[in-house]
Design a protein around this motif. Structure first.
Motif, PDB file in Angstrom:
ATOM      1  N   PHE A  25     -18.433  12.400   3.761  1.00  9.01           N
ATOM      2  CA  PHE A  25     -17.284  12.246   2.872  1.00  9.01           C
ATOM      3  C   PHE A  25     -16.926  10.780   2.603  1.00  9.01           C
ATOM      4  N   GLY A  26     -17.929   9.904   2.676  1.00  6.75           N
ATOM      5  CA  GLY A  26     -17.706   8.479   2.407  1.00  6.75           C
ATOM      6  C   GLY A  26     -17.264   8.265   0.962  1.00  6.75           C
ATOM      7  N   ARG A  27     -16.437   7.240   0.758  1.00  9.24           N
ATOM      8  CA  ARG A  27     -15.904   6.957  -0.575  1.00  9.24           C
ATOM      9  C   ARG A  27     -16.104   5.497  -0.926  1.00  9.24           C
ATOM     10  N   ALA A  28     -16.220   5.269  -2.266  1.00  9.88           N
ATOM     11  CA  ALA A  28     -16.278   3.901  -2.781  1.00  9.88           C
ATOM     12  C   ALA A  28     -15.690   3.907  -4.188  1.00  9.88           C
ATOM     13  N   THR A  29     -15.076   2.780  -4.554  1.00  7.43           N
ATOM     14  CA  THR A  29     -14.482   2.631  -5.883  1.00  7.43           C
ATOM     15  C   THR A  29     -14.884   1.283  -6.450  1.00  7.43           C
ATOM     16  N   CYS A  30     -15.265   1.296  -7.746  1.00 14.81           N
ATOM     17  CA  CYS A  30     -15.599   0.064  -8.451  1.00 14.81           C
ATOM     18  C   CYS A  30     -14.725  -0.019  -9.694  1.00 14.81           C
ATOM     19  N   SER A  31     -14.207  -1.220  -9.971  1.00 22.29           N
ATOM     20  CA  SER A  31     -13.389  -1.406 -11.167  1.00 22.29           C
ATOM     21  C   SER A  31     -13.653  -2.784 -11.750  1.00 22.29           C
ATOM     22  N   ALA A  32     -13.127  -2.990 -12.948  1.00 21.38           N
ATOM     23  CA  ALA A  32     -13.299  -4.273 -13.624  1.00 21.38           C
ATOM     24  C   ALA A  32     -12.130  -4.486 -14.563  1.00 21.38           C
ATOM     25  N   PRO A  33     -11.724  -5.739 -14.741  1.00 26.25           N
ATOM     26  CA  PRO A  33     -10.664  -5.995 -15.719  1.00 26.25           C
ATOM     27  C   PRO A  33     -11.226  -5.921 -17.135  1.00 26.25           C
ATOM     28  N   LEU A  34     -10.444  -5.370 -18.044  1.00 25.68           N
ATOM     29  CA  LEU A  34     -10.840  -5.304 -19.439  1.00 25.68           C
ATOM     30  C   LEU A  34      -9.651  -5.800 -20.252  1.00 25.68           C
ATOM     31  N   PRO A  35      -9.717  -7.053 -20.761  1.00 22.81           N
ATOM     32  CA  PRO A  35      -8.568  -7.636 -21.454  1.00 22.81           C
ATOM     33  C   PRO A  35      -8.140  -6.788 -22.653  1.00 22.81           C
TER      34      PRO A  35
END
Length: 176
Positions: A159-169
């Motif tokens: 049940f491992g988790r990971a999150t990736c995000s990025a800024p979008l002006p």
């Protein structure tokens, strides 16, 4: 036929020939037409009905197709965002797609490797979250905006988790 004459009024006779359009025939003879050949209005009527049907067809096509372009919603500027998940097995994931409200698209049991490029409205932050199953394993998520890598993260174990995000002006960068 008998030789008796009936009635004493003006008479009209109709002469029918097998070849009504043959030279020298008049088709119908009437006391008031002077022996002229009368033309049928049928071709004009058929053409008029055909024209009306064609106009009606174009009108219906416009209604079915959507018609009013004036009422089209304003186009929201977007940027291409690529989400990628690598590893082995399957994961549950959710990511932000083209929704203006920022709602997420979800995929259950996505087979790895998995990759998707979507348009994200400017001003929204593209995010992908992954969750491994009970068996665990290892998977890596990554996000790229306009082809440029922004972030990656790794999930491992049950049940491992990971999150990736990025800024979008919110605005489009000046191309100068």
């Amino acid at each position: 036929m008998s030789s008796e004459t009936r009635g004493a009024g003006p008479s009209t006779s109709t002469v029918e020939h097998a070849g009504a359009d043959a030279p020298g025939t008049t088709g119908t003879a009437d006391a008031g037409d002077g022996g002229r050949k009368t033309r049928s209005k049928r071709p004009v009527l058929i053409a008029a009905v055909g024209f009306l049907v064609l106009c009606l067809g174009f009108a219906l096509f416009g209604v079915v197709r959507g018609g009013d372009e004036d009422k089209a919603e304003p186009e929201i500027p977007t940027a291409p965002v690529t989400y990628e998940v690598t590893g082995e097995g399957t994961v549950d994931l959710s990511y932000q797609g083209t929704s203006e409200q920022g709602t997420a698209e979800t995929v259950s049991g996505a087979r790895l490797p998995w990759k998707r490029t979507v348009e994200v409205p400017l001003g929204q932050n593209p995010v992908i979250s992954i969750t491994l199953g009970e068996r665990g394993g290892q998977a890596r998520c990554a996000v790229a905006v306009r082809g440029r890598h922004m972030q990656s993260a790794t999930a491992s174990g049950g049940f491992g988790r990971a999150t990736c995000s990025a800024p979008l002006p919110a605005s489009v960068p000046d191309p100068r």
